[in-house]
Write a protein that holds these residues in place. Structure first.
Motif, PDB file in Angstrom:
ATOM      1  N   ILE A  12       0.846  -1.204   0.000  1.00 36.00           N
ATOM      2  CA  ILE A  12       0.000   0.000   0.000  1.00 36.00           C
ATOM      3  C   ILE A  12       0.877   1.248   0.000  1.00 36.00           C
ATOM      4  N   ARG A  27      -4.922   2.010  -0.748  1.00 39.18           N
ATOM      5  CA  ARG A  27      -5.504   0.930   0.058  1.00 39.18           C
ATOM      6  C   ARG A  27      -6.637   0.243  -0.711  1.00 39.18           C
ATOM      7  N   ARG A  28      -7.482   1.089  -1.330  1.00 43.65           N
ATOM      8  CA  ARG A  28      -8.615   0.556  -2.090  1.00 43.65           C
ATOM      9  C   ARG A  28      -8.109  -0.261  -3.287  1.00 43.65           C
ATOM     10  N   ALA A  29      -7.074   0.263  -3.969  1.00 46.11           N
ATOM     11  CA  ALA A  29      -6.531  -0.424  -5.144  1.00 46.11           C
ATOM     12  C   ALA A  29      -5.928  -1.762  -4.739  1.00 46.11           C
ATOM     13  N   LEU A  31      -6.687  -3.641  -2.082  1.00 46.95           N
ATOM     14  CA  LEU A  31      -7.761  -4.578  -1.735  1.00 46.95           C
ATOM     15  C   LEU A  31      -8.389  -5.166  -2.992  1.00 46.95           C
TER      16      LEU A  31
END
Lengths: 198, 198
Positions: A12, A27-29, A31
């Motif tokens: 991350i 973080r979203r990428a 996950l």
């Protein structure tokens, strides 16, 4: 304790260094990548390693390519005497997408900048002057950004090449589809000064 | 001809599939990576491969971890009888960042959705009901998003667990630092209905 395992936190952090991604979107990428690790994460890691190993700067023009000299510099078709000077590889790609320029390129790798201590030797300006002679260039087209640093660099290059070759620059004016109401004063001034008879 | 070599175009296309990145920002990110290929691109590719190989879903709660069972599920300290139900691993990480919940989690993996044909068996609801009995849970805290699907799922779970265990949900109201003028009607209504005496 940390909210994600150490390896994932490290990933991350690295993703967050990419332009356009911050800690939250990284973080979203990540996950998303973990959820699609077979379909997307493994192929992406492999593609990244392949590019890291093969991509390099063209020794002649500074374009990014997979060989020592890029396909544009090796193509005889592109040797039409026109040389388009851009700041960055992204600008070269933008010119190529418009599919209208048929000559060769020269990537400076930035602009002159007193603040950042970037002089002519930090850019590819000596190499540009060499190429004008060695490749029989008849016209140098300066396609630099319409910023202060870009225009300073354009004037410096025009001075250096003065008398040796025809130096032109991209026209400035109202962009296609542009509405006057939304344009800045500088653009309107430039467009008015460069007005043409219909 | 294409504007970038084939390998690089392939990498840009994959990067553009990440949430938060489009074709243009993916192009910019890849150019940045190529410029920093020693410092950033190689380590990023390696970190990605490491995570792709080790990351997996915890068999018990659905959290992402590097083993079959995540550290939260193996920690005896977290076995305090409280079980927090979240939609997604990102929500679990958000709860952990706030550092206030000391129990265990259960990640549903989404919400019930008639439109997307997501029923209880597509989520980890049967496993949740098992865990309530097998782990001696005394309180199930529903920390689902305050969306229609989230609240539908919360009511479904509360019905399923009715009588077996104490079921609570996160309070709804004015967020800390929130200004009434910028809040939606639904939040103000919820906050007014749940008003407390000072």
């Amino acid at each position: 304790m940390s909210d994600a395992p150490r390896e994932i936190e490290a990933l991350i952090e690295m993703m967050a260094k990419l332009p356009g991604l911050g800690p939250r979107s990284a973080r979203r990428a990540v996950l998303h990548l973990i959820k699609k690790r077979g379909l997307l994460m493994n192929p992406l890691a492999e593609a990244m390693q392949a590019v890291a190993q093969t991509a390099r700067e063209c020794l002649n023009c500074g374009n990014i390519s997979t060989g020592d000299v890029c396909p544009i510099c090796t193509s005889e078709k592109r040797a039409n005497g026109e040389l388009c000077v851009v700041e960055d590889v992204a600008d070269l790609w933008a010119m190529e997408r418009s599919n209208v320029f048929k000559g060769r390129y020269h990537v400076l790798g930035g602009t002159l900048s007193a603040l950042d201590a970037v002089g002519p030797d930090e850019l590819r300006i000596p190499k540009l002057i060499d190429r004008v002679t060695s490749e029989g260039i008849t016209e140098v087209i300066l396609a630099l950004n319409a910023t202060i640093d870009g225009q300073t660099t354009a004037h410096y290059i025009a001075d250096q090449l003065d008398g040796r070759v025809n130096v032109t620059s991209l026209a400035q004016g109202v962009p296609i589809g542009g509405e006057l109401d939304y344009l800045d004063d500088g653009t309107i001034t430039a467009a008015l000064r460069a007005r043409k008879s219909l």
